[in-house]
Write a protein that holds these residues in place. Structure first.
Motif, short mmCIF file in Angstrom:
data_model
loop_
_atom_site.label_atom_id
_atom_site.label_comp_id
_atom_site.label_asym_id
_atom_site.label_seq_id
_atom_site.Cartn_x
_atom_site.Cartn_y
_atom_site.Cartn_z
N ILE A 1 37.95 43.96 31.45
CA ILE A 1 37.29 44.14 32.75
C ILE A 1 36.94 45.63 32.92
CG2 ILE A 1 37.50 43.72 35.24
CD1 ILE A 1 37.72 41.19 33.30
N ASN A 2 35.66 45.95 32.75
CA ASN A 2 35.26 47.36 32.81
C ASN A 2 34.05 47.59 33.75
OD1 ASN A 2 33.24 46.19 31.36
ND2 ASN A 2 33.24 47.68 29.70
N TYR A 3 33.74 46.59 34.57
CA TYR A 3 32.50 46.64 35.34
C TYR A 3 32.81 46.28 36.79
CZ TYR A 3 27.63 45.07 36.39
OH TYR A 3 26.39 44.88 36.91
N MET A 4 32.40 47.15 37.72
CA MET A 4 32.62 46.86 39.14
C MET A 4 31.29 46.82 39.89
SD MET A 4 35.33 48.27 41.90
CE MET A 4 35.16 49.96 41.64
N ASN B 1 32.93 40.40 32.62
CA ASN B 1 33.74 41.63 32.57
C ASN B 1 33.83 42.29 33.94
OD1 ASN B 1 31.07 42.34 32.72
ND2 ASN B 1 31.19 43.94 31.16
N ARG B 2 33.59 41.53 35.04
CA ARG B 2 33.42 42.15 36.36
C ARG B 2 34.54 41.90 37.35
NH1 ARG B 2 27.54 39.25 37.06
NH2 ARG B 2 26.79 40.15 35.13
N VAL B 3 34.67 42.89 38.25
CA VAL B 3 35.30 42.63 39.54
C VAL B 3 34.30 43.10 40.59
CG1 VAL B 3 37.72 42.81 38.85
CG2 VAL B 3 36.48 44.89 39.43
N ARG B 4 34.51 42.65 41.82
CA ARG B 4 33.56 42.97 42.89
C ARG B 4 34.28 43.57 44.07
NH1 ARG B 4 28.78 39.95 42.42
NH2 ARG B 4 28.81 38.78 40.48
N LEU B 5 33.62 44.53 44.70
CA LEU B 5 34.15 45.10 45.94
C LEU B 5 33.14 44.76 47.04
CD1 LEU B 5 36.27 46.94 47.32
CD2 LEU B 5 34.77 48.89 46.79
N THR B 6 33.60 44.02 48.05
CA THR B 6 32.67 43.62 49.11
C THR B 6 32.56 44.75 50.15
OG1 THR B 6 34.36 42.61 50.52
CG2 THR B 6 33.38 41.20 48.83
N SER B 7 31.51 44.66 50.96
CA SER B 7 31.27 45.74 51.93
C SER B 7 32.42 45.84 52.94
CB SER B 7 29.94 45.52 52.64
OG SER B 7 29.86 44.21 53.14
N CYS C 1 35.67 37.10 41.35
CA CYS C 1 34.53 36.32 40.87
C CYS C 1 33.57 36.15 42.04
CB CYS C 1 35.03 34.96 40.38
SG CYS C 1 33.77 33.74 40.01
N LEU C 2 32.28 35.99 41.75
CA LEU C 2 31.31 35.75 42.82
C LEU C 2 31.59 34.43 43.52
CD1 LEU C 2 28.56 36.42 44.23
CD2 LEU C 2 27.43 35.31 42.33
N LEU C 3 31.96 33.42 42.73
CA LEU C 3 32.01 32.06 43.26
C LEU C 3 33.41 31.52 43.53
CD1 LEU C 3 29.25 30.53 40.98
CD2 LEU C 3 29.03 31.11 43.39
N THR D 1 42.37 41.12 38.59
CA THR D 1 42.05 40.85 37.18
C THR D 1 42.71 39.55 36.74
OG1 THR D 1 41.82 43.19 36.77
CG2 THR D 1 42.20 41.83 34.85
N MET D 2 43.97 39.39 37.16
CA MET D 2 44.70 38.19 36.75
C MET D 2 44.20 36.92 37.46
SD MET D 2 46.41 38.96 34.33
CE MET D 2 46.46 40.55 33.54
N MET D 3 43.55 37.12 38.62
CA MET D 3 43.03 35.96 39.37
C MET D 3 41.73 35.44 38.80
SD MET D 3 43.17 37.18 43.28
CE MET D 3 44.65 37.46 44.18
N LYS D 4 41.12 36.19 37.87
CA LYS D 4 39.79 35.77 37.39
C LYS D 4 39.87 34.37 36.79
CE LYS D 4 36.67 38.36 35.44
NZ LYS D 4 35.60 38.21 36.45
#
Ligand code: SAM
Ligand code: SF4
Length: 325
Positions: free
Chosen positions: A9-12, A257-263, A270-272, A305-308
């Motif tokens: 996981i290297n992408y935010m 390879n992503r995690v997301r930070l919402t506004s 994950c997105l979904l 990361t573990m929740m992906k």
């Protein structure tokens, strides 16, 4: 950070605002979104704290999205501050393109690496209809500005919708014949307020590909700037390239390879589907000790990361303008 499925996981992806100047039919309800209050949105300082922490844990690629990232005041400054961080190799932006003419050059000077521009039609009347009032001219001029400013690896995202724009696939392919752009046809996903994939409007990537193959032979491309989930092809005679994103019919979760930070400050896996951790609560709690804060942020990244999920729940919905598509 390596997750339980050995994905690095290297992408935010950071949604910097839930606001948008457009209201695309597949993304926002007709009355517009239930907007967050200003104090519910992460400040730039808070976003930077999370990014710096993520970079320390191996994040090296950032994408700014929204809502519409270019409507957030001071976005050029946030971009510069992220681009300057040691360890950030790549910082891209997904935009609807309306304000690119104004911002493209400043963002280039401030270190932005690339743009993805969302553009679902090349016809002004349809653009107005799909975006509920947007101007196609502004977006097309914005894309030319991006190319003139010297950006490499520019991508155009086209969400294909049956009965709306699925007759424009030829026109889009023609558009990239003379432009060094990567065109990506994207499958329609469910959006948060509709809750289900609109089966009548859904066009599978395989069907779009068949249409493109009638125009010319496709040759797969290996090395590309910025990478991404699409399989990319060259078509004979074209300066640009094209690809297909089949998030619904053939999820590419094994390569995610992503995690997301919402506004509003949720770190999402994950997105979904999957889960999320409220980092705003951590940032705004009365943790006086910097070590405690660092420890809690590390825990948040590790937890997320573990929740992906191994694979997302395909036809689930996401509030795109809040999470950032
Ligand atoms: N406003 C910016 C834009 O439109 O590029 C950034 C945010 S927007 C939510 C990010 C991407 O999500 C866009 O490319 C948009 O087309 C895509 N998107 C939004 N809703 C979608 C849906 N229901 N299905 C597929 N893609 C969607
Ligand atoms: Fe706005 Fe982007 Fe959603 Fe369209 S897709 S309404 S431009 S956030």
């Amino acid at each position: 950070m390596i997750d339980k499925n050995l994905r690095n996981i290297n992408y935010m992806r950071i949604s910097v605002t839930d606001l948008c100047n457009l209201r695309c039919t597949y993304c926002m309800p007709v009355q517009g979104a239930n907007l967050l209050r200003k104090d519910e949105i992460l400040s730039f300082e808070e976003i930077l704290k999370v990014v710096k922490h993520g970079v320390g844990l191996g994040i090296n690629k950032i994408r700014l999205t929204g809502g519409e990232p270019l409507v957030r005041k001071g976005i050029e400054t946030l971009t510069k501050r992220i681009a300057e961080l040691d360890g950030v190799n790549d910082i891209a932006m997904t935009t609807n393109g309306t304000f690119l003419k104004k911002f493209a050059r400043t963002l280039k000077e401030n270190g932005l690496s690339r743009f993805n521009v969302s553009l679902d039609t090349l016809r002004p009347d349809r653009f107005d209809e799909i975006t509920r009032g947007g101007s196609l001219r502004h977006v097309l001029d914005g894309i030319e500005e991006v190319l003139d400013a010297g950006f490499q690896g520019t991508k155009i995202n086209v969400v294909v919708i049956r009965g709306k724009n699925d007759d424009e696939i030829h026109d889009f392919v023609r558009y990239i014949f003379e432009r060094r752009i990567e065109l990506r046809f994207i499958e329609l996903m469910a959006s948060g307020w509709k809750n289900m994939v609109d089966e009548e409007r859904f066009v599978p990537a395989s069907e779009i590909k068949q249409q493109v193959e009638k125009i010319g032979e496709l040759t797969p491309v290996k090395q590309r700037i910025g990478g991404g989930p699409a399989t990319i092809y060259k078509i004979k005679g074209a300066l640009g390239s094209l690809g297909f994103i089949s998030a619904v019919s053939q999820p590419f979760c094994d390569k995610c390879n992503r995690v997301r930070l919402t506004s509003d400050g949720m770190l999402r896996s994950c997105l979904l589907s999957g889960g999320e951790v409220n980092v705003k609560e951590i940032l705004r709690s009365d943790i006086l000790d910097r070590t405690d804060l660092a420890e809690q942020l590390t825990n948040a990244f590790v937890q997320v990361t573990m929740m992906k999920p191994v694979i997302h729940s395909g036809r689930n919905s996401a509030v795109m303008h809040q999470i950032g598509g």
